[in-house]
Design a protein around this motif. Sequence first.
Motif, short mmCIF file in Angstrom:
data_model
loop_
_atom_site.label_atom_id
_atom_site.label_comp_id
_atom_site.label_asym_id
_atom_site.label_seq_id
_atom_site.Cartn_x
_atom_site.Cartn_y
_atom_site.Cartn_z
N PRO A 34 38.52 47.13 54.28
CA PRO A 34 38.57 46.19 53.17
C PRO A 34 38.18 44.77 53.60
O PRO A 34 38.50 44.34 54.71
N ALA A 35 37.48 44.09 52.70
CA ALA A 35 37.01 42.72 52.92
C ALA A 35 35.91 42.64 53.98
O ALA A 35 35.57 41.55 54.44
N ARG A 36 35.34 43.79 54.34
CA ARG A 36 34.24 43.83 55.31
C ARG A 36 33.07 44.61 54.70
O ARG A 36 33.21 45.28 53.69
N PRO A 37 31.90 44.54 55.34
CA PRO A 37 30.71 45.15 54.73
C PRO A 37 30.77 46.67 54.69
O PRO A 37 31.29 47.33 55.59
N PRO A 58 37.75 40.92 44.81
CA PRO A 58 38.70 39.87 45.20
C PRO A 58 39.75 39.61 44.11
O PRO A 58 39.42 39.48 42.93
N LEU A 59 41.00 39.56 44.53
CA LEU A 59 42.10 39.25 43.62
C LEU A 59 42.76 37.97 44.11
O LEU A 59 43.33 37.94 45.21
N THR A 60 42.64 36.90 43.34
CA THR A 60 43.21 35.62 43.72
C THR A 60 44.58 35.45 43.07
O THR A 60 44.73 35.63 41.86
N GLN A 61 45.56 35.14 43.88
CA GLN A 61 46.90 34.89 43.39
C GLN A 61 47.34 33.50 43.79
O GLN A 61 46.76 32.87 44.69
N LYS A 62 48.36 32.99 43.12
CA LYS A 62 48.86 31.67 43.44
C LYS A 62 50.15 31.74 44.25
O LYS A 62 50.95 32.65 44.08
N PRO A 72 41.96 35.16 48.61
CA PRO A 72 41.84 36.40 47.82
C PRO A 72 42.17 37.64 48.64
O PRO A 72 41.89 37.70 49.85
N LYS A 73 42.73 38.64 47.96
CA LYS A 73 43.00 39.93 48.58
C LYS A 73 41.99 40.95 48.06
O LYS A 73 41.64 40.93 46.88
N PRO A 74 41.52 41.86 48.92
CA PRO A 74 40.55 42.85 48.45
C PRO A 74 41.24 44.02 47.75
O PRO A 74 42.11 44.68 48.34
N VAL A 75 40.87 44.27 46.51
CA VAL A 75 41.36 45.45 45.80
C VAL A 75 40.32 46.53 46.03
O VAL A 75 39.30 46.60 45.34
N ASN A 76 40.55 47.35 47.05
CA ASN A 76 39.51 48.26 47.53
C ASN A 76 39.55 49.64 46.89
O ASN A 76 38.65 50.44 47.10
N ASN A 77 40.59 49.91 46.09
CA ASN A 77 40.68 51.18 45.38
C ASN A 77 41.01 50.94 43.92
O ASN A 77 41.81 50.05 43.59
N ALA A 78 40.40 51.74 43.04
CA ALA A 78 40.69 51.68 41.60
C ALA A 78 41.20 53.04 41.15
O ALA A 78 40.47 54.04 41.29
N ARG A 79 42.39 53.11 40.64
CA ARG A 79 42.93 54.38 40.15
C ARG A 79 42.19 54.79 38.89
O ARG A 79 41.98 53.99 37.99
N GLU A 140 33.66 34.75 45.04
CA GLU A 140 34.30 34.59 46.34
C GLU A 140 33.49 35.24 47.48
O GLU A 140 33.31 34.64 48.54
N TRP A 141 33.04 36.47 47.28
CA TRP A 141 32.43 37.23 48.38
C TRP A 141 31.04 37.76 48.05
O TRP A 141 30.53 38.63 48.76
N GLY A 142 30.43 37.31 47.00
CA GLY A 142 29.13 37.86 46.63
C GLY A 142 29.29 39.24 46.02
O GLY A 142 30.25 39.51 45.29
#
Length: 219
Positions: A34-37, A58-62, A72-79, A140-142
């Motif tokens: 996650p967060a890598r190519p 990318p998921l940006t939280q406060k 940002p955190k990478p949301v690498n899986n979608a249910r 954030e990451w293209g």
Amino acid sequence: MCNRAERGDTQKVLNLFGAKKGARSNEGPLPIHPARPGTVIRLDNGERVLEQMTWGFPLTQKSKRTGKPLKPKPVNNARFDKLHTYFWKWAASKPEHRCLIPTARYCEACGESGCMTETWLSVKDQPIFAWAGLWANSDEWGSVFTGVMTDNAPELHHVHDRSPVIIDPADWDFWLTAPLEELYRFDRPYPADRLAVEHTTTPWFQRKAVAGPGQAHLL
């Protein structure tokens, strides 16, 4: 959820998918995190192209303490059963934002907490298989992608209760072009007898060497 995998060799992927290199086609390492190519196959003007993207929307939280945005955190899986929700539907409902993730194998953590090891899974008759995915352009990451997940076969629940949605070759174009409501037939366990499972003694969490000024140390 899967957050460690190995992509397919570039030339083999191009040959297998009948694809050409897209605008974003730099080589990257075979292991992906996650967060890598990583690499995906998508349609561009009706042609399959192979492009490099970052793994994870990318998921940006406060910060609860300061109220300022956090990294940002990478949301690498979608249910699959969440594709109708706001976070995913805008991409899942548009065929142009779907992709296939060419994957040689993927990894899950097995064992008791604190001593988990890597277990690798692959498709027996497909040295490189297609993992259903979504992709988008982010500030954030293209360009980024995520892998779609579904229930695992009951025989493999000791590994994980969920697994990647594996799309067989006859259905590649269907995943890339069909309306979202027609894709739910893929929301089912992939047959366990078609998967090879390799349990290893490799620790899931490994210390990494970090280069410092004139030296390396471990974290």
